[in-house]
Design an enzyme around this catalytic site. Structure first.
Site, PDB file in Angstrom:
ATOM      1  N   GLU A 178       0.833  -1.252   0.072  1.00  0.00           N
ATOM      2  CA  GLU A 178       0.169  -0.138   0.005  1.00  0.00           C
ATOM      3  C   GLU A 178       0.708   1.208  -0.198  1.00  0.00           C
ATOM      4  O   GLU A 178       0.594   2.462   0.387  1.00  0.00           O
ATOM      5  CB  GLU A 178      -0.918  -0.021   1.080  1.00  0.00           C
ATOM      6  CG  GLU A 178      -1.930  -1.135   1.337  1.00  0.00           C
ATOM      7  CD  GLU A 178      -2.832  -0.890   0.333  1.00  0.00           C
ATOM      8  OE1 GLU A 178      -2.909  -0.269  -0.764  1.00  0.00           O
ATOM      9  OE2 GLU A 178      -3.864  -1.711   0.402  1.00  0.00           O
ATOM     10  N   HIS A 223      -2.746   2.585   8.187  1.00  0.00           N
ATOM     11  CA  HIS A 223      -3.645   1.982   7.498  1.00  0.00           C
ATOM     12  C   HIS A 223      -4.078   0.581   8.173  1.00  0.00           C
ATOM     13  O   HIS A 223      -3.094  -0.126   8.613  1.00  0.00           O
ATOM     14  CB  HIS A 223      -3.421   1.624   6.141  1.00  0.00           C
ATOM     15  CG  HIS A 223      -4.380   0.668   5.315  1.00  0.00           C
ATOM     16  ND1 HIS A 223      -5.642   0.805   5.249  1.00  0.00           N
ATOM     17  CD2 HIS A 223      -3.918  -0.469   4.750  1.00  0.00           C
ATOM     18  CE1 HIS A 223      -5.984  -0.136   4.470  1.00  0.00           C
ATOM     19  NE2 HIS A 223      -5.216  -1.006   4.466  1.00  0.00           N
ATOM     20  N   HIS A 239      -7.103  -2.592   9.273  1.00  0.00           N
ATOM     21  CA  HIS A 239      -8.536  -3.448   8.906  1.00  0.00           C
ATOM     22  C   HIS A 239      -9.205  -3.618  10.201  1.00  0.00           C
ATOM     23  O   HIS A 239      -9.501  -4.884  10.724  1.00  0.00           O
ATOM     24  CB  HIS A 239      -8.215  -4.362   8.329  1.00  0.00           C
ATOM     25  CG  HIS A 239      -7.608  -4.524   7.227  1.00  0.00           C
ATOM     26  ND1 HIS A 239      -7.127  -5.467   6.404  1.00  0.00           N
ATOM     27  CD2 HIS A 239      -7.113  -3.348   6.437  1.00  0.00           C
ATOM     28  CE1 HIS A 239      -6.236  -5.049   4.925  1.00  0.00           C
ATOM     29  NE2 HIS A 239      -6.660  -3.632   4.976  1.00  0.00           N
ATOM     30  N   TYR A 268     -20.338  13.845  18.718  1.00  0.00           N
ATOM     31  CA  TYR A 268     -19.338  14.987  18.518  1.00  0.00           C
ATOM     32  C   TYR A 268     -17.770  14.787  18.272  1.00  0.00           C
ATOM     33  O   TYR A 268     -17.323  15.624  17.587  1.00  0.00           O
ATOM     34  CB  TYR A 268     -19.478  16.004  19.727  1.00  0.00           C
ATOM     35  CG  TYR A 268     -18.893  15.638  20.826  1.00  0.00           C
ATOM     36  CD1 TYR A 268     -17.581  15.806  21.213  1.00  0.00           C
ATOM     37  CD2 TYR A 268     -19.584  15.165  22.005  1.00  0.00           C
ATOM     38  CE1 TYR A 268     -16.817  15.382  22.340  1.00  0.00           C
ATOM     39  CE2 TYR A 268     -18.911  14.820  23.405  1.00  0.00           C
ATOM     40  CZ  TYR A 268     -17.676  14.802  23.339  1.00  0.00           C
ATOM     41  OH  TYR A 268     -17.124  14.411  24.396  1.00  0.00           O
ATOM     42  N   HIS A 318     -12.382  -2.841   2.354  1.00  0.00           N
ATOM     43  CA  HIS A 318     -11.231  -2.693   2.566  1.00  0.00           C
ATOM     44  C   HIS A 318     -10.726  -2.754   4.050  1.00  0.00           C
ATOM     45  O   HIS A 318     -10.295  -3.525   4.803  1.00  0.00           O
ATOM     46  CB  HIS A 318     -10.309  -1.828   1.820  1.00  0.00           C
ATOM     47  CG  HIS A 318      -8.862  -1.911   1.761  1.00  0.00           C
ATOM     48  ND1 HIS A 318      -8.274  -1.518   0.637  1.00  0.00           N
ATOM     49  CD2 HIS A 318      -8.111  -2.475   2.586  1.00  0.00           C
ATOM     50  CE1 HIS A 318      -6.865  -1.793   0.909  1.00  0.00           C
ATOM     51  NE2 HIS A 318      -7.106  -2.147   2.060  1.00  0.00           N
ATOM     52  N   TYR A 357      -7.473  21.846  22.196  1.00  0.00           N
ATOM     53  CA  TYR A 357      -7.504  20.843  23.321  1.00  0.00           C
ATOM     54  C   TYR A 357      -6.920  19.639  23.130  1.00  0.00           C
ATOM     55  O   TYR A 357      -7.100  18.979  22.218  1.00  0.00           O
ATOM     56  CB  TYR A 357      -9.055  20.628  23.132  1.00  0.00           C
ATOM     57  CG  TYR A 357      -9.405  19.617  24.129  1.00  0.00           C
ATOM     58  CD1 TYR A 357      -9.685  20.063  25.768  1.00  0.00           C
ATOM     59  CD2 TYR A 357      -9.816  18.237  23.881  1.00  0.00           C
ATOM     60  CE1 TYR A 357      -9.936  19.175  26.577  1.00  0.00           C
ATOM     61  CE2 TYR A 357     -10.071  17.246  25.019  1.00  0.00           C
ATOM     62  CZ  TYR A 357     -10.307  17.864  26.169  1.00  0.00           C
ATOM     63  OH  TYR A 357     -10.822  16.995  27.080  1.00  0.00           O
TER      64      TYR A 357
END
Length: 222
Positions: free
Chosen positions: A75, A94, A96, A115, A157, A210
């Site tokens: 990837e 990345h 899964h 939120y 994916h 924050y």
């Protein structure tokens, strides 16, 4: 290898292992990168996290070049393209994770059901259309889904999190999986209430300064 490079390589190894420890990934399916000089450092292809070493992390140029005898993650393209297109991003994760991937399998974006979605830069987390892994097409779709966002889903994916550094990218990945889990449960309980764009915009502003959300999450992914 100088001390700075070694520390970055150790950070990539640590982040990859943390994905497993947090339950966000298994085996060899995830990949991690960080910005390094004019290029990046990325996890190698097909190596279990338990077997990673700083020496096994692959250096790459933004032109896609890498040393002979090494093999970067399959990837690498969207890692490279995200870092090239987003100068404020210093690391890409990345993975899964189960709940993120379940929504990705359904091709469903995540709306503003909590939120905390503001941490990802806006009122939703987009799901990029499907393209085969490792392809230029997938990279283009991922970049589109990440516009003004720090995270996205990849159809059928998994997910991508992009942050100012490895710590931030890992935090975003964990927060996204938590949000997806909450959304999945809420759908079983009843009809989730969706917060308005204005309410999320207000939260984005409140997040400035924050903790880990310091900065502008909509633009800086930091």
């Amino acid at each position: 290898m100088d001390q700075q490079e070694r520390q970055l390589r150790e950070g990539v190894v640590s982040a990859a292992r943390e994905l497993d420890a947090l339950g966000l990934n298994r085996g060899t399916s995830g990949n991690v990168s960080c910005r390094f000089g004019d290029g990046l450092l990325i996890t190698p292809s097909g190596v279990p996290t338990a077997e990673l070493t700083p020496e096994s992390i692959v250096p790459m140029g933004l032109d896609g070049s890498y040393p002979e005898g090494t093999k970067p993650s399959s990837e690498w393209r969207f890692h490279r393209d995200i870092l090239a297109a987003r100068p404020e991003v210093g690391a890409v994760v990345h993975a899964h994770p189960v709940h993120c991937t379940a929504f990705a399998i359904c091709g469903r974006p995540i709306p503003a059901v909590h939120y905390m979605i503001a941490a990802f830069g806006g009122p939703d987390v987009r799901c990029a259309p499907y393209a085969p892994y490792g392809t230029e097409a997938l990279s283009r779709l991922a970049l589109d889904a990440l516009e003004d966002r720090s995270c996205c889903l990849l159809a059928n994916h998994g997910m991508i999190a992009a942050g100012a550094d490895l710590r931030r990218a890992l935090w975003l990945a964990q927060e996204l999986e938590t949000l997806c889990q909450q959304y999945a449960v809420a759908l079983q309980v009843g009809t989730p209430q969706i917060l308005s764009d204005a309410e999320i915009a207000e939260t984005v502003e409140r997040f400035r300064g924050y903790g880990l959300n310091a900065g502008n999450p909509a633009k800086s992914a930091t």
